[in-house]
Design a protein around this motif. Structure first.
Motif, PDB file in Angstrom:
ATOM      1  N   SER A 185       0.907  -1.352  -0.241  1.00 14.98           N
ATOM      2  CA  SER A 185      -0.360   0.303   0.096  1.00 14.98           C
ATOM      3  C   SER A 185       0.915   1.536   0.223  1.00 14.98           C
ATOM      4  O   SER A 185       2.033   1.470   0.722  1.00 14.98           O
ATOM      5  CB  SER A 185      -1.003   0.231   1.781  1.00 14.98           C
ATOM      6  OG  SER A 185       0.152  -0.247   2.013  1.00 14.98           O
ATOM      7  N   THR A 186       0.341   2.300  -0.594  1.00 14.84           N
ATOM      8  CA  THR A 186       0.720   3.418  -0.445  1.00 14.84           C
ATOM      9  C   THR A 186       0.675   3.761   1.175  1.00 14.84           C
ATOM     10  O   THR A 186      -0.456   4.468   1.449  1.00 14.84           O
ATOM     11  CB  THR A 186       0.095   4.496  -1.767  1.00 14.84           C
ATOM     12  OG1 THR A 186       0.449   3.733  -2.351  1.00 14.84           O
ATOM     13  CG2 THR A 186       0.776   6.166  -0.679  1.00 14.84           C
ATOM     14  N   ILE A 187       1.662   4.841   1.994  1.00 14.89           N
ATOM     15  CA  ILE A 187       1.749   5.693   2.907  1.00 14.89           C
ATOM     16  C   ILE A 187       1.865   6.070   3.214  1.00 14.89           C
ATOM     17  O   ILE A 187       2.465   7.916   1.907  1.00 14.89           O
ATOM     18  CB  ILE A 187       2.995   4.757   4.223  1.00 14.89           C
ATOM     19  CG1 ILE A 187       2.960   2.499   4.382  1.00 14.89           C
ATOM     20  CG2 ILE A 187       2.575   5.053   5.462  1.00 14.89           C
ATOM     21  CD1 ILE A 187       3.235   2.777   4.854  1.00 14.89           C
ATOM     22  N   LEU A 188       0.395   7.463   3.579  1.00 12.42           N
ATOM     23  CA  LEU A 188       0.942   8.912   4.037  1.00 12.42           C
ATOM     24  C   LEU A 188       0.426   9.677   5.102  1.00 12.42           C
ATOM     25  O   LEU A 188      -0.456   8.788   5.706  1.00 12.42           O
ATOM     26  CB  LEU A 188      -0.413   8.952   2.449  1.00 12.42           C
ATOM     27  CG  LEU A 188      -0.652  10.890   2.168  1.00 12.42           C
ATOM     28  CD1 LEU A 188       0.524  11.233   1.568  1.00 12.42           C
ATOM     29  CD2 LEU A 188      -1.780  11.204   1.744  1.00 12.42           C
ATOM     30  N   ASP A 189       1.127  10.135   5.602  1.00 11.51           N
ATOM     31  CA  ASP A 189       1.431  10.696   6.612  1.00 11.51           C
ATOM     32  C   ASP A 189       0.418  11.950   6.559  1.00 11.51           C
ATOM     33  O   ASP A 189       1.196  12.779   6.447  1.00 11.51           O
ATOM     34  CB  ASP A 189       2.335  10.977   7.529  1.00 11.51           C
ATOM     35  CG  ASP A 189       2.727  11.592   8.566  1.00 11.51           C
ATOM     36  OD1 ASP A 189       2.012  12.446   9.286  1.00 11.51           O
ATOM     37  OD2 ASP A 189       3.493  11.205   9.898  1.00 11.51           O
ATOM     38  N   ILE A 190      -0.560  11.716   7.263  1.00 13.23           N
ATOM     39  CA  ILE A 190      -1.810  13.327   6.599  1.00 13.23           C
ATOM     40  C   ILE A 190      -2.191  13.849   8.383  1.00 13.23           C
ATOM     41  O   ILE A 190      -2.969  13.863   8.476  1.00 13.23           O
ATOM     42  CB  ILE A 190      -2.716  12.597   6.225  1.00 13.23           C
ATOM     43  CG1 ILE A 190      -3.442  11.695   7.276  1.00 13.23           C
ATOM     44  CG2 ILE A 190      -2.565  12.029   5.030  1.00 13.23           C
ATOM     45  CD1 ILE A 190      -5.192  11.606   7.064  1.00 13.23           C
ATOM     46  N   THR A 191      -0.725  13.726   9.150  1.00 13.32           N
ATOM     47  CA  THR A 191      -0.492  14.443  10.103  1.00 13.32           C
ATOM     48  C   THR A 191      -0.087  15.717   9.957  1.00 13.32           C
ATOM     49  O   THR A 191       0.009  16.241  11.150  1.00 13.32           O
ATOM     50  CB  THR A 191      -0.118  13.764  11.573  1.00 13.32           C
ATOM     51  OG1 THR A 191       1.652  13.707  11.280  1.00 13.32           O
ATOM     52  CG2 THR A 191      -0.782  12.559  11.988  1.00 13.32           C
ATOM     53  N   LEU A 192       0.260  16.017   8.970  1.00 12.69           N
ATOM     54  CA  LEU A 192       0.829  16.736   8.586  1.00 12.69           C
ATOM     55  C   LEU A 192       0.499  17.677   7.259  1.00 12.69           C
ATOM     56  O   LEU A 192      -0.432  17.043   6.763  1.00 12.69           O
ATOM     57  CB  LEU A 192       2.401  16.337   8.562  1.00 12.69           C
ATOM     58  CG  LEU A 192       3.970  15.510   9.653  1.00 12.69           C
ATOM     59  CD1 LEU A 192       4.632  15.174   8.215  1.00 12.69           C
ATOM     60  CD2 LEU A 192       4.062  16.747  10.663  1.00 12.69           C
ATOM     61  N   TRP A 193       0.373  18.963   7.379  1.00  8.82           N
ATOM     62  CA  TRP A 193       0.224  19.681   5.722  1.00  8.82           C
ATOM     63  C   TRP A 193       1.339  20.420   5.477  1.00  8.82           C
ATOM     64  O   TRP A 193       1.998  21.456   6.060  1.00  8.82           O
ATOM     65  CB  TRP A 193      -0.678  20.366   6.224  1.00  8.82           C
ATOM     66  CG  TRP A 193      -2.151  21.105   5.250  1.00  8.82           C
ATOM     67  CD1 TRP A 193      -1.831  22.063   4.005  1.00  8.82           C
ATOM     68  CD2 TRP A 193      -2.582  20.234   4.705  1.00  8.82           C
ATOM     69  NE1 TRP A 193      -2.662  22.522   3.747  1.00  8.82           N
ATOM     70  CE2 TRP A 193      -2.824  21.056   3.239  1.00  8.82           C
ATOM     71  CE3 TRP A 193      -3.377  18.818   4.345  1.00  8.82           C
ATOM     72  CZ2 TRP A 193      -4.052  20.803   1.922  1.00  8.82           C
ATOM     73  CZ3 TRP A 193      -4.301  18.319   3.103  1.00  8.82           C
ATOM     74  CH2 TRP A 193      -4.698  19.483   2.537  1.00  8.82           C
ATOM     75  N   PRO A 194       1.441  20.170   4.474  1.00  9.53           N
ATOM     76  CA  PRO A 194       0.977  19.764   3.435  1.00  9.53           C
ATOM     77  C   PRO A 194       0.825  18.000   3.859  1.00  9.53           C
ATOM     78  O   PRO A 194       2.436  17.616   4.347  1.00  9.53           O
ATOM     79  CB  PRO A 194       1.226  19.126   2.089  1.00  9.53           C
ATOM     80  CG  PRO A 194       2.318  20.785   1.965  1.00  9.53           C
ATOM     81  CD  PRO A 194       2.419  21.314   3.091  1.00  9.53           C
ATOM     82  N   PRO A 195       0.653  16.463   3.223  1.00 11.23           N
ATOM     83  CA  PRO A 195       0.726  15.511   3.678  1.00 11.23           C
ATOM     84  C   PRO A 195       2.401  15.079   3.367  1.00 11.23           C
ATOM     85  O   PRO A 195       2.345  15.542   2.528  1.00 11.23           O
ATOM     86  CB  PRO A 195      -0.384  14.705   3.132  1.00 11.23           C
ATOM     87  CG  PRO A 195      -1.874  15.147   2.874  1.00 11.23           C
ATOM     88  CD  PRO A 195      -0.529  16.844   2.317  1.00 11.23           C
ATOM     89  N   VAL A 196       2.702  13.921   3.697  1.00 12.72           N
ATOM     90  CA  VAL A 196       4.132  13.340   3.400  1.00 12.72           C
ATOM     91  C   VAL A 196       4.141  12.103   2.916  1.00 12.72           C
ATOM     92  O   VAL A 196       3.181  11.200   3.387  1.00 12.72           O
ATOM     93  CB  VAL A 196       5.137  13.359   4.533  1.00 12.72           C
ATOM     94  CG1 VAL A 196       6.189  13.045   3.811  1.00 12.72           C
ATOM     95  CG2 VAL A 196       5.143  15.157   4.981  1.00 12.72           C
ATOM     96  N   LEU A 197       4.822  12.046   1.730  1.00  9.79           N
ATOM     97  CA  LEU A 197       4.462  10.476   1.359  1.00  9.79           C
ATOM     98  C   LEU A 197       5.569   9.826   1.519  1.00  9.79           C
ATOM     99  O   LEU A 197       6.855  10.238   2.350  1.00  9.79           O
ATOM    100  CB  LEU A 197       5.012  10.404  -0.559  1.00  9.79           C
ATOM    101  CG  LEU A 197       4.890   8.728  -1.220  1.00  9.79           C
ATOM    102  CD1 LEU A 197       3.810   8.338  -0.999  1.00  9.79           C
ATOM    103  CD2 LEU A 197       5.491   9.046  -2.466  1.00  9.79           C
TER     104      LEU A 197
END
Length: 358
Positions: A185-197
């Motif tokens: 799966s693609t893992i995306l950190d959305i606790t940050l903005w912009p999100p980080v791959l």
């Protein structure tokens, strides 16, 4: 004598409920079950049983600072494992769940620290594979699961790969044939903005950017150019996906003209063959015929279809091992769409042993 691993064969579209219940019972009792997802096979444990979660690390020989992904049966389970969920997370959930997108979110207090390797964030996804969905639903709670392979090895896209790595060491393997995507799966950190791959995967980053309307940050370790200093998500710090053979990746500045790329691959292969080394070449449909007579030549597919190339990659790496290849030369691919995922895996599989075709 090792205890026997139970092999449970199922129809991926219409799995036997009795098989699902047996596998769920094993999980509920603290056992380990390998199961198919739409990406690769996962090695699952009930996420709230500490001893079972620790067994995953022991069996895989996985470093304890490398976190696991929590698999949920339904997006509605999310409050069980996360808190303070950003509002924009729901755009991604609506678009991509169930599916091969893992979101990094703030951890709920009840999530075991062993699952997150002591981090305050948790990796979560809802798999789209029917067997995985039914198994988690039958268990009634989240399943912690990394890929079902020994740490550092290519991920398993078929039950036979899991059997190769873990037969006699885990309680059960649900065999539902080959997986769809063939990469994680693609893992995306959305606790940050912009999100980080954090890890490119089966969903291209361009689709995520289109959904959120923002450019996602892509650090060098997400491209596979280097490792992350910390294991902030699965697949970020340690060498992964590696075949037993030594491997070198040949990259090009321009993938529209493949002549220089082919010549460099040939040069490296011929040098090894002259020393009596058994060579394998990973390439594309467009170039396979140009390596005739240079060892084992395996095409990953046409360069116009990065889905096919990604799907075939781990299977091809494992086939090289099965056939006793000692040295692999791999062609690079353009980092567009799933090409970014393919290049992440190839760079890491080669241990960052990369040369440029000039």
């Amino acid at each position: 004598m090792r205890p026997k691993t139970l092999i449970l064969k199922v129809d991926p579209q219409n799995p036997s409920i009795n098989v699902i219940r047996e596998a769920a019972r094993i999980l509920a009792e603290g056992g380990l079950v390998a199961f198919p997802t739409e990406t690769v096979y996962g090695l699952g444990a009930a996420a709230d049983i500490r001893e079972a979660v620790l067994k995953i690390f022991k069996v895989k020989n996985r470093p304890p600072d490398n976190p696991l992904i929590l698999h949920l049966a339904d997006p509605e389970w999310l409050p069980r494992v996360s808190r303070n969920i950003p509002s924009y997370a729901y755009k991604l959930i609506e678009k991509f769940w169930p599916g091969p997108l893992t979101l990094i979110l703030p951890k709920a207090e009840q999530v075991l620290s062993e699952v997150t390797a002591g981090l305050p964030k948790v990796a979560v996804r809802v798999p789209a594979h029917r067997v995985a969905q039914l198994l988690i639903k039958e268990l009634g709670k989240p399943v912690a699961a990394p890929s079902a392979n020994r740490s550092g090895r290519p991920s398993p896209t078929h039950a036979r790969h899991v059997i190769e790595d873990f037969n006699g060491q885990i309680d059960a393997i649900i065999d539902a044939g080959e997986t769809l995507h063939g990469v994680e799966s693609t893992i995306l950190d959305i606790t940050l903005w912009p999100p980080v791959l954090l890890r490119p995967g089966a969903i291209p980053i361009e689709e995520i950017e289109m959904t959120l309307g923002v450019k996602v940050t892509v650090p060098e370790f997400a491209r596979g150019i280097r490792e992350s200093e910390e294991a902030i998500a699965p697949g970020t710090k340690y060498r992964h996906y590696a075949p037993m053979a030594e491997m070198i990746l040949v990259e090009a500045e321009d993938y529209k003209n493949l002549d220089k790329l082919v010549e460099k691959v040939k040069e490296i292969a011929l040098k090894k063959i002259s020393r009596g080394v058994k060579v394998g070449i990973l390439c594309s449909d467009e170039t396979a015929h140009r390596y005739e007579g240079l060892g084992l030549v395996v095409s990953l597919g046409p360069r116009s279809d990065s889905f096919i190339i990604a799907r075939n990659l781990f299977k091809a790496l494992r086939s090289m091992d099965e056939l006793g290849v000692e040295f692999i030369v791999a062609e690079g691919f353009e980092e567009k769409g799933l090409g970014l995922t393919v290049m992440n895996r190839l760079r890491k599989a080669s241990g960052h042993n990369v040369v440029n075709a000039v």
